[in-house]
Each structure stands twice: as C-alpha cells, then as structure tokens.
Design a protein around this motif. Structure first.
Motif, PDB file in Angstrom:
ATOM      1  N   THR A 195       0.814  -1.217   0.000  1.00  0.00           N
ATOM      2  CA  THR A 195       0.000   0.000   0.000  1.00  0.00           C
ATOM      3  C   THR A 195       0.847   1.267   0.000  1.00  0.00           C
ATOM      4  O   THR A 195       0.306   2.369  -0.042  1.00  0.00           O
ATOM      5  N   GLY A 196       2.161   1.116   0.075  1.00  0.00           N
ATOM      6  CA  GLY A 196       3.031   2.284   0.043  1.00  0.00           C
ATOM      7  C   GLY A 196       3.287   2.931   1.384  1.00  0.00           C
ATOM      8  O   GLY A 196       3.892   3.997   1.460  1.00  0.00           O
TER       9      GLY A 196
ATOM     10  N   THR B 297       2.666   8.027   4.040  1.00  0.00           N
ATOM     11  CA  THR B 297       1.703   7.384   3.148  1.00  0.00           C
ATOM     12  C   THR B 297       1.662   8.115   1.818  1.00  0.00           C
ATOM     13  O   THR B 297       2.211   9.209   1.668  1.00  0.00           O
ATOM     14  N   GLN B 298       1.010   7.521   0.866  1.00  0.00           N
ATOM     15  CA  GLN B 298       0.891   8.138  -0.449  1.00  0.00           C
ATOM     16  C   GLN B 298       0.097   9.435  -0.393  1.00  0.00           C
ATOM     17  O   GLN B 298       0.297  10.335  -1.200  1.00  0.00           O
TER      18      GLN B 298
ATOM     19  N   GLN C 169       5.257   3.513   4.685  1.00  0.00           N
ATOM     20  CA  GLN C 169       6.631   3.308   5.108  1.00  0.00           C
ATOM     21  C   GLN C 169       6.843   3.876   6.505  1.00  0.00           C
ATOM     22  O   GLN C 169       6.191   4.840   6.899  1.00  0.00           O
TER      23      GLN C 169
END
Length: 200
Positions: free
Chosen positions: A121-122, A140-141, A124
């Motif tokens: 889901t990106g 997050t994105q 980190q």
C-alpha cells in the motif's frame, strides 16, 4: 444490572492520566478507561464462538498479517486511551492520541509486522532519534503525517514530532488539560474524582 457486551468494556473509574498529554488549549478531547484489551478480545471470541465463519475470518486475517491479535497486540496495551484536537486546525490539524502501553517492545514489533503486511500500500516507517528519544514517522501516499513515540508507559502519536515534544514538555511542567481552570470547573462537585470516560 451488570453491564454486558460492549457496554461492559468500560473499566471502573480511574484518573485517566492519558489526558495529561493534552493541553488547556484543546478544543475537543475524550478519554476512556477500558478493561484489559486481552479480556475484550476473549469476550469477542466467546460471543462469536457459535459463528464458524467469524472464527475462520479471524484466523485468515491473523495468518495474512502474521500477528496474533490477542497475544501480540492486545497483550501489549493497557487500559487507557485519550485523543484531542489540541492546537491549530490549519495548515494541518494538531491532533494527538495517547494510549497506555505495557510492553512497547512487543507493540513496536507488532506494528512492524503490520506494516510489512501492508507494504504493497506504500506505507513506510522511518525511525529517528533526537535528545535520546526515538521517534517513528509513518509516510503514506496521501502525504498525511503520522508521528509517534513511547514515553512513560504510553504511545504518544500526533501530526508532527514538534507536537509530541510540546505535549511531553507540557506534561512535565503541569500545563495540562485536567489541571486547567476551565476543565476543573466542569467536574461535578461531589466525592468522585475519577471517571470511566469523558468528553470535553
């Protein structure tokens, strides 16, 4: 009569020390004392004992995440939680969450497992150290910041590291919401000093 179900998850009245991370400038705050999270998990599983589909779903989720919800997550947590909008709303809301933690090492390992499962889901996790304290930042994105650290038996999370530092300093100096005149003026003038839950 004796409370059952979700209503029974509230614990007996307690000091709600998690609120000490919130300042008198908070515009909205709530806190609660709940019984041990492991007991809540056990009660949920007992309530759903006759539902094989639920049991199977829980097993599948735990296998997917690599986490035992009771022993890895709930067992690491205490029974206090507080949350507040504490500071300016712009350009980013100054929100804070304080959760009592019994075992920060186990909880952090569990968080890492959950993030590993969510790697697609990106999301980190970055770790930094400042003034002898370890900070964790989830990126997050969407770009929404989420920072947290462990202090004095609590996981303290917020929208920025600076906000966490201020909360810790305010707590040490006594500049807290529960000690503010506005807050104490709202407390009923009776013999009860503690609460199971409260909203300000």
């Amino acid at each position: 009569g004796q409370r059952t179900g979700v209503a029974s998850w509230l614990a007996a009245p307690a000091p709600l020390d998690a609120l000490d991370f919130m300042s008198p400038q908070a515009t909205l705050a709530w806190a609660a004392a709940v019984k041990q999270p492991t007991a809540i998990i056990d009660e949920i599983m007992t309530m759903q004992a006759s539902n094989p589909a639920f049991q199977q779903h829980v097993a599948e989720v735990q296998a997917l995440l690599g986490v035992d919800l009771r022993n890895d997550l709930a067992a690491a947590l205490g029974g206090e939680v507080a949350m507040a909008q504490d500071g300016p709303l712009l350009p980013l809301p100054s929100w804070k969450i304080a959760v009592e933690v019994y075992d920060p090492v186990k909880l952090q390992a569990t968080i890492q497992k959950l993030l590993n499962a969510a790697s697609m889901t990106g999301v980190q996790l970055q770790q930094t150290t400042a003034n002898g304290r370890t900070y964790y930042t989830l990126s997050t994105q969407s770009g929404t910041p989420f920072c947290y650290t462990y202090t004095d038996g609590y996981l303290l999370a917020g929208s920025s590291q600076a906000l966490l530092d201020t909360a810790i300093q305010n707590r040490a100096s006594g500049y807290t919401l529960p000690r503010s005149a506005t807050f104490t003026a709202l407390i009923p003038h009776d013999q009860y000093a503690n609460f199971s839950a409260g909203i300000y």
